[in-house]
Design a protein around this motif. Structure first.
Motif, PDB file in Angstrom:
ATOM      1  N   PRO A 254       0.836  -1.216   0.000  1.00 50.35           N
ATOM      2  CA  PRO A 254       0.000   0.000   0.000  1.00 50.35           C
ATOM      3  C   PRO A 254       0.864   1.256   0.000  1.00 50.35           C
ATOM      4  O   PRO A 254       2.007   1.250   0.458  1.00 50.35           O
ATOM      5  CB  PRO A 254      -0.812  -0.119   1.294  1.00 50.35           C
ATOM      6  CG  PRO A 254      -0.013  -1.049   2.160  1.00 50.35           C
ATOM      7  CD  PRO A 254       0.662  -2.002   1.231  1.00 50.35           C
ATOM      8  N   SER A 255       0.314   2.329  -0.522  1.00 51.70           N
ATOM      9  CA  SER A 255       1.035   3.601  -0.556  1.00 51.70           C
ATOM     10  C   SER A 255       0.723   4.408   0.699  1.00 51.70           C
ATOM     11  O   SER A 255      -0.237   4.116   1.420  1.00 51.70           O
ATOM     12  CB  SER A 255       0.646   4.409  -1.797  1.00 51.70           C
ATOM     13  OG  SER A 255      -0.750   4.656  -1.810  1.00 51.70           O
TER      14      SER A 255
ATOM     15  N   ARG B 250      -0.645   7.691   2.299  1.00 54.68           N
ATOM     16  CA  ARG B 250      -1.567   8.736   1.867  1.00 54.68           C
ATOM     17  C   ARG B 250      -1.333  10.022   2.642  1.00 54.68           C
ATOM     18  O   ARG B 250      -1.204  10.011   3.861  1.00 54.68           O
ATOM     19  CB  ARG B 250      -3.024   8.297   2.069  1.00 54.68           C
ATOM     20  CG  ARG B 250      -4.019   9.154   1.303  1.00 54.68           C
ATOM     21  CD  ARG B 250      -5.434   8.715   1.596  1.00 54.68           C
ATOM     22  NE  ARG B 250      -6.375   9.277   0.629  1.00 54.68           N
ATOM     23  CZ  ARG B 250      -7.692   9.276   0.790  1.00 54.68           C
ATOM     24  NH1 ARG B 250      -8.216   8.729   1.870  1.00 54.68           N
ATOM     25  NH2 ARG B 250      -8.481   9.780  -0.129  1.00 54.68           N
TER      26      ARG B 250
ATOM     27  N   GLY C  80      -1.238   9.732  -3.035  1.00 56.42           N
ATOM     28  CA  GLY C  80      -0.694   8.446  -2.628  1.00 56.42           C
ATOM     29  C   GLY C  80       0.787   8.394  -2.967  1.00 56.42           C
ATOM     30  O   GLY C  80       1.161   8.575  -4.129  1.00 56.42           O
TER      31      GLY C  80
ATOM     32  N   TYR D 225      -4.066   1.897   0.743  1.00 57.72           N
ATOM     33  CA  TYR D 225      -3.195   2.940   1.274  1.00 57.72           C
ATOM     34  C   TYR D 225      -3.237   2.918   2.796  1.00 57.72           C
ATOM     35  O   TYR D 225      -4.140   2.329   3.416  1.00 57.72           O
ATOM     36  CB  TYR D 225      -3.613   4.315   0.756  1.00 57.72           C
ATOM     37  CG  TYR D 225      -5.014   4.744   1.145  1.00 57.72           C
ATOM     38  CD1 TYR D 225      -5.249   5.453   2.317  1.00 57.72           C
ATOM     39  CD2 TYR D 225      -6.107   4.431   0.335  1.00 57.72           C
ATOM     40  CE1 TYR D 225      -6.519   5.846   2.679  1.00 57.72           C
ATOM     41  CE2 TYR D 225      -7.394   4.819   0.688  1.00 57.72           C
ATOM     42  CZ  TYR D 225      -7.579   5.524   1.857  1.00 57.72           C
ATOM     43  OH  TYR D 225      -8.857   5.906   2.212  1.00 57.72           O
TER      44      TYR D 225
ATOM     45  N   PRO E 171      -4.605   6.574  -7.628  1.00 58.16           N
ATOM     46  CA  PRO E 171      -4.073   7.516  -6.630  1.00 58.16           C
ATOM     47  C   PRO E 171      -3.232   8.613  -7.258  1.00 58.16           C
ATOM     48  O   PRO E 171      -2.281   8.343  -7.997  1.00 58.16           O
ATOM     49  CB  PRO E 171      -3.238   6.627  -5.712  1.00 58.16           C
ATOM     50  CG  PRO E 171      -2.920   5.420  -6.538  1.00 58.16           C
ATOM     51  CD  PRO E 171      -4.071   5.223  -7.446  1.00 58.16           C
TER      52      PRO E 171
END
Length: 607
Positions: A82-83, A85, A99, A196, A210
């Motif tokens: 996941p990125s 945020r 993101g 995220y 994102p």
């Protein structure tokens, strides 16, 4: 193994011929593509910005690390994390959510972008200008300038939360239509659904691409290309008819009366009738057999120019709205979607005020027979929006008068002058196609007074002495300008910084960008450094101790920050001396030296 150039060339041919992409996933095993991708993104300001893993940035990039990613992709074990945020404020209010992926994900996304962009670029329409190579805001404005002439109505549209509301199933369906490679589609799907982390909590993503991701702009263009196809292939054929407008009956009647007066020798009455006829259009503005519709899009902002009645313009808007809702599951932003009369109002697109000239008293002589004609009517007028200049000026006022900027009191004189110069130059360069670009003289005056007062405040001298100390001249394109100039000795050469000498003249040749030597130099320097970095990385030799094997790249965010940090210190670390001497913000080092750099341990003198 094919070079990245050969891969892109093959992809362009497939896209241009409409041949489905069948073996795209295998291209991810190509080391040349990873090296090219790294050369594309290492210079970005966010290269060292961490995602969810603070240790996974582009710092420490190596061929070994690239090969590890390739091996994971080959075994189909690569799973995008996941990125992180974050959010930034919007000018219109609210927050824009971004993101931020990890360094490894940035690299893989850039490789994907290289492949998909080469394949899809020939498929995109000429009306699309956002996030495309060799295109931008100015090419979109050129499109408007040349294609939207004589428009009666402008339909300006904005898609509500476009990037956050892109439907994953529809996007994957569009990709599957062109890409017959299940593994590649599955990898893109995993990037879309990676989720995220915000406030230490993992959240899934059910829609959207994102903002902040390298692949997101391209995926949004692939998605919105469906809108381009709908408007150009369905709407425009419906609303484009007739070769030319019919003659205006009232105009023709005046012409007959004028001719009769001339034959009778009643020249004074003929001139009076000519003045009255000049207020009428020569062609029928309500000709039911003539319609024209033009279209341009930049990212999620689009503009339609229509020749026809307002009722049909409203119908076109509803057709676009229906298509977006039913086919793409997107909504038009009603507060940002307008229908404006092109000759009496201005549409707003990419920061410009766009309208159509209507000046019946502006005449020019035709070169063929010398006859007078209203040549300016129907031409697209690009202008600076009303209130923009006053808004920019307000930042230099305090208490009703222009004041100094105290935030610069700790900065050097060259930096202060350079900052003011860049602010004005950026605005003038962007609005170079505006017919009233000379209006920036009002802003230039306010900025110059603020600059002079800031320098006077910093140097503790009167304003008059600032002018005496820094006044000079500068020549551009044969014109000599009065400027404020300071010279700075950097050790190797003397650099000059000046304020002023920015021509406030409209650029009429639409394909000619503003001549900016500094921009051209920086662009050339970037490409030169990129190729040099890859060569140094492939040499696999530590630039500090001379060891070979398992070398990686040490990054700094800005070379200027490094110079400032060690400016007044006599004993600089060896790696700092090396980077400053070579004027590079990258250094190829072995793992041992890299570990010592981050821990502040002494290094051997550079070889």
């Amino acid at each position: 193994m094919q070079t990245s150039h050969e891969v892109q060339q093959a992809m362009r041919k497939l896209g241009a011929k409409g041949i489905p992409l069948t073996r795209g996933y295998r291209l991810l095993f190509n080391r040349h593509l990873f090296l090219t991708a790294y050369g594309n993104i290492y210079y970005n300001k966010g290269a060292l910005t961490p995602g969810t893993d603070e240790n996974d940035t582009l710092d420490g990039m190596s061929v070994e690390r690239m090969d590890h990613l390739i091996q994971l992709l080959r075994e189909e074990k690569y799973d995008p994390p996941p990125s992180r945020r974050t959010s930034v404020p919007k000018k219109s209010g609210g927050r824009r959510y971004l993101g931020i992926p990890n360094g490894s994900e940035k690299l893989v996304q850039e490789v994907l972008r290289i492949i998909l962009e080469a394949y899809y670029e020939p498929k995109f329409r000429d009306s699309s200008h956002g996030y495309r190579p060799e295109r931008g805001c100015h090419t979109a404005l050129k499109h408007v300038k040349t294609k939207f002439q004589n428009a009666t109505w402008f339909i300006e549209g904005d898609i509500k939360g476009c990037f956050d509301n892109i439907d994953h199933d529809i996007l994957l369906g569009i990709l599957k239509r062109d890409i017959h490679d299940g593994r590649l589609i599955h990898l893109i799907d995993r990037f879309l659904k990676a989720g995220y982390i915000e406030d230490w909590e993992y959240r899934k993503t059910y829609s959207g691409t994102p903002q902040g991701g390298i692949l997101s702009p391209l995926l949004s263009n692939i998605y919105l290309n469906e809108l381009d196809r709908f408007i150009e292939d369905e709407l425009m054929p419906q609303h484009n008819r007739g070769k030319r407008r019919a003659t205006n009956p009232a105009y023709k009647s005046y012409s007959n009366r004028i001719e009769r007066r001339r034959r009778k020798g009643q020249l004074e009455e003929a001139r009076e009738l000519e003045l009255e006829r000049r207020q009428l259009p020569a062609v029928d503005p309500n000709d039911p057999n003539f319609r024209r519709l033009q279209y341009v899009r930049y990212a999620d902002d689009w503009l339609l120019g229509f020749i026809g009645p307002k009722a049909e313009a409203l119908e076109i808007k509803e057709q676009v709205k229906y298509f977006l809702r039913e086919r793409l599951r997107l909504e038009l932003s009603e507060e940002k979607t307008f229908i404006t009369h092109a000759k009496t109002q201005s549409a707003h697109f990419l920061g410009y005020a766009i309208s159509i000239y209507q000046a019946n008293d502006s005449l020019t002589r035709r070169s063929s027979d010398g006859a007078k004609r209203r040549s300016i009517n129907g031409i697209v007028r690009l202008a600076i929006p009303e209130g923009l200049i006053d808004q920019k000026i307000s930042r230099y006022y305090h208490g009703g008068k222009i004041t100094s900027d105290t935030r610069f009191l700790q900065s050097s004189v060259p930096l202060i002058i350079l900052t003011y110069q860049q602010r004005l130059r950026g605005l003038v360069q962007y609005y170079q196609y505006a017919m009233n670009v000379s209006s920036f003289s009002k802003l230039k005056y306010a900025m110059e007074i603020s600059l002079v007062k800031t320098l006077a405040h910093k140097l503790r001298i009167p304003v008059t002495r600032v002018y005496k100390r820094f006044k000079s001249t500068h020549e551009i394109n044969g014109y000599t300008y009065k400027v404020l100039k300071v010279e700075c000795d950097t050790g190797k050469r003397i650099s000059a910084f000046h304020w002023g000498a920015i021509p406030l003249r409209t650029t009429h040749i639409m394909h000619e960008p503003m001549n900016d030597n500094q921009y051209d130099y920086e662009r050339f320097q970037y490409f030169e450094q990129r190729s040099e970095l890859i060569t140094r990385l492939m040499a696999d030799t530590c630039e500090m101790c001379g060891a070979t094997g398992q070398c990686e790249v040490h990054h700094v965010r800005k070379l200027a920050d490094l110079k400032t940090r060690w400016q007044h210190k006599q004993a600089k670390p060896a790696w700092v001396t090396k980077m400053i001497a070579r004027q590079r913000k990258t250094l190829i080092v072995c793992k041992s030296c890299h570990w010592k750099i981050h821990n502040g341990d002494p290094l051997p003198q550079p070889k």
